[in-house]
Write a protein that holds these residues in place. Structure first.
Motif, mmCIF file in Angstrom:
data_model
loop_
_atom_site.group_PDB
_atom_site.id
_atom_site.type_symbol
_atom_site.label_atom_id
_atom_site.label_comp_id
_atom_site.label_asym_id
_atom_site.label_seq_id
_atom_site.Cartn_x
_atom_site.Cartn_y
_atom_site.Cartn_z
ATOM 1 N N ILE A 5 -42.981 -14.138 -17.271
ATOM 2 C CA ILE A 5 -41.915 -14.750 -18.984
ATOM 3 C C ILE A 5 -42.709 -14.424 -19.668
ATOM 4 N N LEU A 8 -39.723 -18.034 -24.128
ATOM 5 C CA LEU A 8 -38.709 -18.908 -23.218
ATOM 6 C C LEU A 8 -38.019 -18.974 -25.163
ATOM 7 N N PHE A 76 -33.714 -26.012 -25.670
ATOM 8 C CA PHE A 76 -34.823 -25.699 -24.960
ATOM 9 C C PHE A 76 -33.154 -24.716 -24.253
ATOM 10 N N HIS A 78 -33.008 -20.301 -22.911
ATOM 11 C CA HIS A 78 -32.909 -19.571 -21.698
ATOM 12 C C HIS A 78 -34.348 -19.080 -21.445
ATOM 13 N N ILE A 79 -34.501 -18.530 -20.963
ATOM 14 C CA ILE A 79 -35.735 -18.410 -20.259
ATOM 15 C C ILE A 79 -35.900 -16.247 -20.249
ATOM 16 N N CYS A 80 -36.765 -16.146 -20.290
ATOM 17 C CA CYS A 80 -36.843 -14.246 -20.895
ATOM 18 C C CYS A 80 -37.949 -13.875 -19.938
ATOM 19 N N TYR A 81 -37.495 -12.952 -18.318
ATOM 20 C CA TYR A 81 -39.371 -12.399 -17.712
ATOM 21 C C TYR A 81 -38.806 -11.096 -17.441
ATOM 22 N N VAL A 125 -31.076 -17.030 -18.095
ATOM 23 C CA VAL A 125 -31.850 -16.126 -17.651
ATOM 24 C C VAL A 125 -31.610 -14.696 -18.438
#
Ligand code: CO
Length: 132
Positions: A5, A8, A76, A78-81, A125
């Motif tokens: 990750i 966030l 919240f 987005h989540i960044c991978y 994502v």
């Protein structure tokens, strides 16, 4: 392959107020806000261990962040991978029928792309291939 990750993303109404909250409540410093998204957002990063929290405030009334805040309020986003090879990742996601939003573009940390929440169990994502 997802490496880790990266950050966030959290939508906030007032980035200075949010930075003050992280400083006073959690004792965490944040980066000086920068303008991103083609002038539509202000972004500041807060480091928590190996993961960053990306505070995002709309810069004005235009753009997707302004619409997000208006519709959903703060919270919240987005989540960044981090990925090894963003183009290879996109090719395999597309082959699996996952909806990729737009083209790969330069972001603060490297090349980025977004995946529609429709294809990812309701979570926006972001993928990033970091600069060497
Ligand atoms: Co992000």
């Amino acid at each position: 392959m997802l490496k880790q990750i990266s950050h966030l993303g959290i939508a906030v109404k007032d980035i200075e107020e949010a930075r003050g909250f992280y400083r006073s409540v959690f004792g965490l410093e944040s980066s000086e806000p920068i303008i991103g998204g083609g002038g539509t957002i202000k972004v500041s990063m807060v480091q928590v261990g190996g993961v960053l929290i990306e505070l995002i405030q709309p810069a004005g009334n235009e753009g997707v962040m302004a619409k997000f805040l208006e519709k959903r309020g703060e919270g919240f986003h987005h989540i960044c991978y981090e990925v090894e090879d963003i183009n290879a990742e996109i090719a395999s996601l597309k082959a699996a029928g996952i909806e990729v939003l737009g083209e790969v573009k330069p972001g603060a940390e490297g090349m980025i792309v977004f995946l529609h929440p429709r294809g990812t169990h309701g979570v926006l994502v972001e993928l990033v291939e970091k600069k060497e």
